[in-house]
Design a protein around this motif. Structure first.
Motif, PDB file in Angstrom:
ATOM      1  N   ALA A 191       0.844  -1.204   0.000  1.00 24.92           N
ATOM      2  CA  ALA A 191       0.000   0.000   0.000  1.00 24.92           C
ATOM      3  C   ALA A 191       0.875   1.248   0.000  1.00 24.92           C
ATOM      4  O   ALA A 191       0.598   2.205  -0.740  1.00 24.92           O
ATOM      5  N   GLN A 192       1.925   1.251   0.799  1.00 26.52           N
ATOM      6  CA  GLN A 192       2.814   2.411   0.847  1.00 26.52           C
ATOM      7  C   GLN A 192       3.561   2.585  -0.470  1.00 26.52           C
ATOM      8  O   GLN A 192       3.701   3.702  -0.968  1.00 26.52           O
ATOM      9  N   TYR A 221       1.018   4.022  -2.912  1.00 22.12           N
ATOM     10  CA  TYR A 221       0.716   5.434  -2.665  1.00 22.12           C
ATOM     11  C   TYR A 221       1.912   6.318  -3.041  1.00 22.12           C
ATOM     12  O   TYR A 221       1.737   7.374  -3.662  1.00 22.12           O
ATOM     13  N   ASP A 222       3.108   5.890  -2.675  1.00 13.87           N
ATOM     14  CA  ASP A 222       4.308   6.670  -3.036  1.00 13.87           C
ATOM     15  C   ASP A 222       4.448   6.772  -4.551  1.00 13.87           C
ATOM     16  O   ASP A 222       4.804   7.827  -5.085  1.00 13.87           O
ATOM     17  N   ASN A 235       1.832   9.213  -5.865  1.00 15.98           N
ATOM     18  CA  ASN A 235       2.239  10.579  -5.519  1.00 15.98           C
ATOM     19  C   ASN A 235       3.394  11.051  -6.409  1.00 15.98           C
ATOM     20  O   ASN A 235       3.349  12.147  -6.964  1.00 15.98           O
ATOM     21  N   LEU A 267      -2.287  11.570  -7.940  1.00 18.83           N
ATOM     22  CA  LEU A 267      -3.237  11.884  -6.875  1.00 18.83           C
ATOM     23  C   LEU A 267      -4.471  12.549  -7.490  1.00 18.83           C
ATOM     24  O   LEU A 267      -4.365  13.369  -8.406  1.00 18.83           O
ATOM     25  N   LEU A 279      -5.178   1.308   1.690  1.00 21.01           N
ATOM     26  CA  LEU A 279      -5.210   2.758   1.429  1.00 21.01           C
ATOM     27  C   LEU A 279      -6.613   3.322   1.630  1.00 21.01           C
ATOM     28  O   LEU A 279      -6.774   4.433   2.157  1.00 21.01           O
ATOM     29  N   ARG A 323      -6.688   7.229   1.949  1.00 25.79           N
ATOM     30  CA  ARG A 323      -5.713   7.666   0.951  1.00 25.79           C
ATOM     31  C   ARG A 323      -6.077   7.176  -0.446  1.00 25.79           C
ATOM     32  O   ARG A 323      -5.394   7.475  -1.410  1.00 25.79           O
ATOM     33  N   ALA A 324      -7.186   6.416  -0.535  1.00 25.11           N
ATOM     34  CA  ALA A 324      -7.643   5.929  -1.840  1.00 25.11           C
ATOM     35  C   ALA A 324      -9.126   5.630  -1.755  1.00 25.11           C
ATOM     36  O   ALA A 324      -9.672   5.405  -0.681  1.00 25.11           O
ATOM     37  N   PHE A 336      -6.575   7.908  -6.053  1.00 21.48           N
ATOM     38  CA  PHE A 336      -5.660   8.174  -4.945  1.00 21.48           C
ATOM     39  C   PHE A 336      -5.953   9.553  -4.403  1.00 21.48           C
ATOM     40  O   PHE A 336      -6.045  10.518  -5.165  1.00 21.48           O
ATOM     41  N   LYS A 364       0.713   7.033   7.184  1.00 24.74           N
ATOM     42  CA  LYS A 364       1.316   5.856   6.562  1.00 24.74           C
ATOM     43  C   LYS A 364       1.070   4.615   7.367  1.00 24.74           C
ATOM     44  O   LYS A 364       0.922   4.557   8.499  1.00 24.74           O
TER      45      LYS A 364
END
Length: 195
Positions: free
Chosen positions: A123-124, A127-128, A131, A136, A169, A174-175, A188, A195
């Motif tokens: 997931a991290q 997301y990274d 981003n 996003l 997320l 975050r999603a 996203f 986090k």
């Protein structure tokens, strides 16, 4: 031939631990305590190798197939040893029981999806990646994530792992999971709960 156990580098550049040169490592141990240690060592080796080669699936029958993508670790021709499929099956069951893998497809016990990264770690990474690539607040299909035009750490990630990462997320805001015409998608979101 030397009597000492030593690490060995494979053709793919993976460094095998010295225990890989020990014949008992390839044999299912009758003592449960000893077998637990062997299973732990095999788990570490399988997950490290999977990460090195970007592999996600291993099957018990891979132990029986010379030249498979797992051959470098499931066999050691230097000591004339190989892991038997029955032993690999027991190791895979242990990996599933400890959360390092899941049976895929479900309702069978010969093939697993490996978690060389946990769903939270994926997931991290996801997301990274979103981003850093300016995704996003953009809706993306799962296909666009798994098969991006520019290779990414998510290239080829199996959909069950991607779904779990997206769910992580979504739970942290975050999603957002979106239904799209050609399958599943995700938006996203900037911010969210950490986090």
């Amino acid at each position: 031939m030397t009597g000492a156990l030593s690490p060995h580098k494979t053709e793919s550049g993976f460094l095998l631990p010295s225990i890989h040169a020990a014949p008992p490592f390839f044999t299912q141990q009758p003592n449960p305590g000893t077998q637990a240690i062997v299973a732990q060592q095999w788990t570490r080796l399988i997950l490290s190798y999977a990460r090195h080669r970007h592999l996600f699936v291993i099957r018990a029958e891979d132990a029986d197939v010379p030249g498979s993508e797992w051959d470098e670790i499931l066999r050691n021709p230097r000591i004339n040893r190989r892991l038997l499929s029955s032993h690999l099956s027991a190791i895979l069951a242990d990996m599933v029981a400890k959360g390092h893998a899941v049976y895929e497809p479900p309702k069978q016990t010969s093939s697993v999806l490996l978690y060389w990264r946990s769903p939270e770690e994926w997931a991290q990474v996801l997301y990274d990646w979103a981003n850093s690539t300016g995704q996003l607040n953009t809706i993306m299909t799962f296909y666009e994530i798994v098969e991006p035009p520019v290779p990414s750490p998510l290239s080829g990630i199996p959909l069950p792992i991607l779904r779990k990462a997206v769910s992580v997320l979504a739970k942290s805001n975050r999603a957002q999971i979106i239904a799209v015409s050609d399958g599943e998608g995700v938006r996203f979101l900037a911010g969210g709960t950490g986090k």
